[in-house]
Scaffold this motif. Structure first.
Motif: not given
Lengths: 347, 347
Positions: A100-101, A103-104, A106-107, A319-320, A324, B260, B263, B331, B334, B342
């Motif tokens: 994940l990046n 922000r993801q 953290n989420a 989640f990923k 995305y 978070a 997200d 980022e 990435f 995806q």
């Protein structure tokens, strides 16, 4: 009783030691430990005093988690993936290649179940853990020559550790384990062909640009690695509830604070590095795709052997997939437009 | 004196009121106020007690800042750009059209000088302010018909406020100011042609998909808007230092926490909306570029009239130029690779 409220109001005097996995020279990531300690100290008029020690001062950097498990120190500030040698499940608490990046991450940690899943595992290691920092996606490292094709990876001596090393070794790379201070001379003498470290701000200090000018991106092995605090479970459970809560709040504040600091420092650093001669290169699609396929293979192998890893990996994977999909409709289109303006000189 | 240490250790009993600009139905953004209060309450054994009131309970949502200035309440949780009618400088504390994304916003606030610059301005308004939440980039809104060209914007009645309304009116859009609860019937009856609200999770609750199914992205007028706490300056200055620090730490933790949470909630919400018939559309490059050019014109006009805005805008602009250069190397590459996976169904 009359005495009870007065006792409840008191901030008990507690002194703890936090061992960091980082030297003071990595001021931003090391600074995360100092930030938590500062937030906790200030909010308790100095009564909850966490003393921060750099890597090696009282515990070697990569033994920080052990020192917490054994109770040598009450807590540490470290990157969970340092301990994949003990159990690869640790990686899920930090970052996995093609994960994940920031922000993801953290989420997933705070709302997608990550913190709870990781703490089920951390409990077996004798501690609790919370996110307490993030570097954002790292760079792909410094190379003495250009790396364009899969052929170029064969026999390549690349300083990289952990899961990414295992993934790359399937492509013929020979992963090298070298401590930070030894990377520069190894690159200079050609003992290794390339090395990954962190990102522009931290990499600049080690001067790699002078001996291995090809600077690749992205560091697909860590899209947004979490730096964590581990706290000895018995010590944590013994804290007054208000101190437990304050520690969690301070860790969460630090989690964002470190990323903001890196996001402020990296942009001018990359410009300075280019001025110093860094040759920016994106990893080719061929190398990215082969690495990705190799990563999926490795996750299959690990999942077959390690049920705890599998449970957490599968949770994060679901989640990923959603994350995305959503990203394509949201920030990605905003950022794309803004980058076009940046390139056109119209920002 | 012997008494001093005991006094210093005590957590003084303080009860404050926080008025939110949001109704409880917007649980995530409203929840930010509750989160700060919870973190502060827990860390003081309930002695620093911040009571949270939803919009309208004691103060109307858009008068929250005034209530803090006048001392009617000690603090509020609001979006600074709600107050651009008083001074457009407020927008810099939240988001301006074609500004920064959420991570960049945080980096600018915490390390790029944003918090200090904004507080120089907030001091003239009678309060201090700190970031305490972020929604991430919002969506571009719901439209009854497709909007493809600049011609389609002429006479378009679009529910949008503030700076974005001013920018769009240069392109022929007729901005409409309509409260949340009145948007649905206005769209249904065709009194307006489109409306922007927040993002998938919040938008779903109001059911716009049934009456205006074309769902555009990105909401270029808010790439990562900051939700803030404003605290009456005299009340803040009168707090014990430990409570000041705790409030700042709790606000910073909440700042990441809300993002978070969004997200985590938005990805499944967008899938549900598509199932319900939402037609996803990206704004055309023609519309994006004309809006961008119009925004730059507006910033020029405002800067000529408002020196405080100009100082802060110029500071953020320099930051933005570096930030979007760096983003291209980090980022973005990435994320691009991960989105390809995806789309290919290979995540």
């Amino acid at each position: 009783t009359l005495a009870a409220p007065a006792i409840a109001q008191e901030n008990q005097k507690i002194t703890w030691r936090l061992t960091s996995s980082f030297p003071k020279s990595l001021d931003t990531i090391y600074g995360g430990g100092e930030t938590i300690a500062k937030y906790v100290r200030e909010a308790t008029d100095g009564n909850f005093d966490i003393q921060v020690f750099a890597a090696g001062e009282i515990v070697p950097g990569l033994q920080a988690a052990d020192a917490v498990s054994s109770g040598t120190v009450e807590m540490c500030h470290t990157v969970p993936y340092y301990y994949v040698g003990k159990d690869v499940t640790y990686a899920m608490g930090a970052a996995i290649p093609f994960g994940l990046n920031a922000r993801q991450t953290n989420a997933w940690h705070y709302y997608g179940g990550g913190i709870d899943l990781m703490n089920k595992f951390y409990a077996t290691q004798g501690f609790v853990g919370f996110p307490a920092g993030n570097t954002g996606v790292q760079m792909g490292g410094w190379f003495r020559k250009e790396i364009n094709t899969l052929e170029d990876l064969k026999g390549l001596k690349f300083r990289i550790a952990g899961l990414a090393g295992r993934i790359m070794s399937k492509l013929g790379v020979v992963p090298q384990q070298i401590a930070g201070g030894d990377i520069y001379p190894s690159l200079e003498k050609g003992v290794i062909d390339g090395a990954e470290w962190v990102g522009p701000y931290d990499d600049e200090k080690l001067g790699f640009v002078k001996v291995a000018p090809y600077y690749y991106y992205p560091g697909w092995w860590e899209g947004g690695p979490t730096v964590a605090v581990f706290i000895n479970k018995e010590k944590y459970d013994g804290l007054p509830e208000k101190y437990q809560s304050l520690l969690r709040t301070a860790a969460q504040a630090t989690n964002g604070d470190m990323l903001a600091s890196y996001d402020n420092k990296n942009p001018p650093a990359i410009r300075r590095l280019v001025d110093q001669g860094a040759q920016l290169r994106a990893f080719s699609q061929e190398i990215m795709q082969a690495s990705y396929d190799s990563a999926k293979e490795v996750y299959g192998e690990i999942s077959a052997e390690n049920a705890t890893f599998k449970e957490i990996y599968d949770n994060q994977l679901a989640f990923k997939r959603d994350a995305y999909l959503w990203a394509q409709l949201s920030e990605y289109t905003f950022d794309t437009f803004m980058m076009i303006q940046q390139r056109n000189g119209t920002l």
